[in-house]
Design a protein around this motif. Structure first.
Motif, short mmCIF file in Angstrom:
data_model
loop_
_atom_site.label_atom_id
_atom_site.label_comp_id
_atom_site.label_asym_id
_atom_site.label_seq_id
_atom_site.Cartn_x
_atom_site.Cartn_y
_atom_site.Cartn_z
N LYS A 28 0.84 -1.21 0.00
CA LYS A 28 0.00 0.00 0.00
C LYS A 28 0.87 1.25 0.00
O LYS A 28 2.01 1.23 0.49
CB LYS A 28 -0.91 0.03 1.24
CG LYS A 28 -1.96 -1.07 1.26
CD LYS A 28 -2.79 -1.00 2.53
CE LYS A 28 -3.76 -2.18 2.59
NZ LYS A 28 -4.47 -2.23 3.87
N VAL A 29 0.31 2.33 -0.54
CA VAL A 29 0.92 3.66 -0.44
C VAL A 29 0.00 4.51 0.42
O VAL A 29 -1.20 4.59 0.16
CB VAL A 29 1.09 4.31 -1.84
CG1 VAL A 29 1.58 5.75 -1.70
CG2 VAL A 29 2.07 3.53 -2.69
N ARG A 30 0.57 5.13 1.44
CA ARG A 30 -0.21 6.02 2.30
C ARG A 30 0.22 7.46 2.03
O ARG A 30 1.42 7.74 1.95
CB ARG A 30 0.00 5.65 3.77
CG ARG A 30 -0.62 4.30 4.10
CD ARG A 30 -0.17 3.76 5.44
NE ARG A 30 -0.83 2.48 5.73
CZ ARG A 30 -0.41 1.29 5.30
NH1 ARG A 30 0.68 1.22 4.56
NH2 ARG A 30 -1.07 0.19 5.61
N ILE A 31 -0.75 8.35 1.90
CA ILE A 31 -0.48 9.75 1.60
C ILE A 31 -0.75 10.58 2.85
O ILE A 31 -1.86 10.57 3.37
CB ILE A 31 -1.36 10.27 0.44
CG1 ILE A 31 -1.26 9.36 -0.79
CG2 ILE A 31 -1.01 11.72 0.10
CD1 ILE A 31 -0.02 9.50 -1.61
N LEU A 32 0.30 11.30 3.34
CA LEU A 32 0.13 12.21 4.46
C LEU A 32 -0.01 13.64 3.94
O LEU A 32 0.63 14.00 2.95
CB LEU A 32 1.34 12.15 5.41
CG LEU A 32 1.78 10.78 5.96
CD1 LEU A 32 2.83 10.99 7.04
CD2 LEU A 32 0.61 9.99 6.51
N ASN A 33 -0.82 14.47 4.63
CA ASN A 33 -0.96 15.86 4.21
C ASN A 33 -0.05 16.76 5.06
O ASN A 33 0.35 16.39 6.17
CB ASN A 33 -2.42 16.32 4.32
CG ASN A 33 -2.84 16.55 5.75
OD1 ASN A 33 -2.60 17.61 6.32
ND2 ASN A 33 -3.47 15.54 6.36
#
Length: 449
Positions: free
Chosen positions: A246-251
Motif C-alpha cells: 500500500k501507499v499512504r499519503i500524508l498531508n
C-alpha cells in the motif's frame, strides 16, 4: 521520435548536465563529454582507474569521477580542460562522493563511515563531519542549497545534524526516536525533514528546520514496514510505500493520513484504464519474399512489434508470491514518483513486477494501469509535463501521457536492453541506457507539446 546511434557505455554512467547543454558518459576509465543536441564529442578525459560514479556540479562547469576501489576522486573542468583536481583519501578509503549544492565543495564518505570529508575546490580547505550513519540515504540537501542534514550514529543511538552549507557550521544537532534510522529527505520547500526507520519498524518522523519533532506516523506494528518515500513537488503530500503493498499519503497541515492506495492483483474499477502490452509478428506478403532475403526483410521477419490494447475490466495481473525465507523479499512498493505538476503519482508494487500504477492525485483515485510483458526496470517523469517514460529491459521505450500510451522500438541491430533512462531538462530528449551501450531518443516538437 528519432533515435541516435548506439554509443559505448559502462556502469550505466550516462548523465545530462543540469543546464542541458552536455551529456557525459563513461567507458571504463574514460570520461566522454558530448554536445547534448548534436552528440559531437566536446571533451575526452582519462582517469586513473575504472570510473564507478560520476556527478555534474550544479552549474554544469565541473564533473567529478569517483574510483571507489582506489579511494580517489578526480574532478574535471569543462571551461579549462587543462585544469584538473585529484582527491586521494588514502588508507581511509572511499565509499561515496557527491557535490555540495554550490558546486565548489566535494563531500567524500570514508570506508566504514568513519567520517565525511568536505573538500573545498576554491580554498583547498578541509572540514570533517564525524560519525555519519551507514544507511541508504544518510545525507540530504535542501532544494535551495542552503542546508544539509546528515544522519549520524554514536553510542548506539541515531542523531541528525543540520549544517549551513555556506560555511559548514553546525546549526542543529538532535537525537531521533528511531531504532535504526534508514533515510532522510527534505521537503522541496526546505521546511520539513522526513526521517524513517528500518524496514523492521514502521515509523516516519517529521522535523522542522530547528530540530523540533512536528509529527510521527506509524501505520502498523510487528510487520515489515517502509520501503520507499517520495515528497510531492509542492511539499503538500508525503507518499509512503510499504511492504504491505500500500501507499499512504500524508498531508502537510496535520501530517495525518488522507488516503491509502492499495495494489490488488485484480483491477475492477470501471473508471480505471488498463493498457495491456501485446506483441504481434509482422505479416509479410509471399510475393515480396526473395532468396536470400534482403537485410531489411530478414530483420522484419524475425522482429516482433508491440502495442497497447485497452483491456476490459476486471483485469487480473500477474502476481508473484515472494520467498518467505529470503532477505529483502520482492514485495511491497519499491518505486514511487510524483509528476512535476503534482497531478499524478506513479507506483510499482514488487509483487506485481509487470504493472505500473498511475494515480490521479487531485481525485485520489487510480487512473491508469500499464500491464507490460516484462518486469519494469525503471520509470521517470518528464521534468516539464505529466509524461512518463518506462523501460522493461528490452529494446523498447514506453511513454505514457494523459492522452494515451505508446510503445516504440529502438531501431538498430544487436541486443540493446534498456535498463535505465533519464530525461533531458527540457523534456525534448531522453537518454536510454543499457549495460554496454546508450542512445538518445529525440521527441519531435509536436510530441513535446
Amino acid at each position: 521520435m528519432n533515435f541516435s546511434g548506439l554509443f559505448k557505455l559502462s556502469g550505466l554512467l550516462g548523465r545530462f548536465s543540469p543546464d542541458g547543454k552536455c551529456l557525459a558518459s563513461c567507458v571504463q576509465y574514460r570520461l566522454v563529454v558530448r554536445d547534448a543536441s548534436s552528440l559531437q564529442i566536446l571533451q575526452l578525459y582519462t582517469c586513473l582507474d575504472q570510473i564507478q560514479y560520476i556527478e555534474w556540479s550544479s552549474d554544469s562547469l565541473f564533473i567529478l569521477c569517483a574510483m571507489y576501489k582506489r579511494g580517489i576522486v578526480q574532478v574535471w573542468s569543462l571551461e579549462q580542460p587543462d585544469w584538473h583536481c585529484k582527491i586521494d583519501e588514502g588508507s581511509a578509503g572511499l565509499v561515496a562522493s557527491c557535490w555540495s549544492p554550490d558546486g565548489r565543495h566535494i563531500l567524500n564518505t570514508t570506508e566504514f563511515h568513519l567520517r565525511i570529508t568536505v573538500w573545498s575546490l576554491c580554498t583547498k580547505s578541509v572540514s570533517y563531519i564525524k560519525y555519519p550513519k551507514a544507511c541508504q540515504q544518510g545525507v540530504a540537501f535542501t532544494k535551495d542549497g542552503r542546508y544539509m542534514a546528515v544522519a549520524e550514529r554514536r553510542d548506539c543511538k541515531d542523531f541528525i545534524s543540520i549544517f549551513v552549507c555556506s560555511d559548514w557550521q553546525l546549526l542543529r544537532h538532535f537525537d531521533t526516536e528511531t531504532q535504526d534510522l534508514f533515510g532522510i529527505e527534505w521537503a522541496p520547500n526546505g521546511c520539513v525533514l522526513a526521517a524513517w526507520d528500518t524496514c523492521l519498524e514502521y515509523k516516519v518522523l517529521l522535523y522542522s528546520l530547528d530540530g523540533r519533532l512536528l509529527s510521527s506516523y506509524r501505520a502498523y506494528e510487528w510487520s515489515l514496514g517502509i520501503k520507499s518515500i517520495a515528497w510531492s513537488p509542492s511539499s503538500q503530500f508525503l507518499a509512503i510505500g510499504s511492504y504491505d503493498e500500500k501507499v499512504r499519503i500524508l498531508n502537510h497541515v496535520t501530517w495525518k493520513k488522507i488516503t491509502e492506495f492499495e495494489h490488488p492483483a485484480t483491477v475492477a474499477s470501471t473508471k480505471t484504464i488498463v493498457y495491456k502490452e501485446v506483441e504481434k509478428s509482422p505479416s509479410v506478403e509471399t510475393e515480396r519474399l526473395s532468396f536470400p532475403p534482403t537485410r531489411a526483410l530478414a530483420s522484419s521477419l524475425f522482429s516482433t512489434q508491440s502495442k497497447y490494447d485497452v483491456s476490459q475490466v476486471p483485469v487480473s495481473l500477474q502476481y508473484i508470491k515472494p520467498a518467505a525465507d529470503r532477505a529483502n523479499p520482492k514485495m511491497g512498493i519499491g518505486m514511487l514518483a510524483f509528476s512535476p505538476d503534482n497531478c499524478f503519482l506513479a507506483t510499482k508494487n514488487d509483487n506485481i513486477p509487470n504493472a505500473l500504477w498511475i494515480w490521479d492525485i487531485q481525485k485520489l483515485k487510480l487512473f491508469v494501469v500499464l500491464e507490460q510483458l516484462c518486469a519494469i526496470q525503471s520509470f521517470q517523469w518528464d521534468p516539464q509535463q505529466p509524461r512518463l517514460a518506462v523501460c522493461t529491459g528490452n529494446s523498447r521505450v514506453y511513454v505514457w501521457s494523459p492522452a494515451g500510451c505508446v510503445s516504440v522500438q529502438v531501431p538498430g541491430e544487436g541486443d540493446f536492453q534498456i535498463v535505465s533512462l533519464s530525461w533531458h531538462v527540457s523534456g525534448d530528449s531522453l537518454a536510454l541506457l543499457s549495460k554496454d551501450n546508450f542512445c538518445v531518443c529525440y521527441l519531435e516538437r509536436e510530441e513535446v507539446k
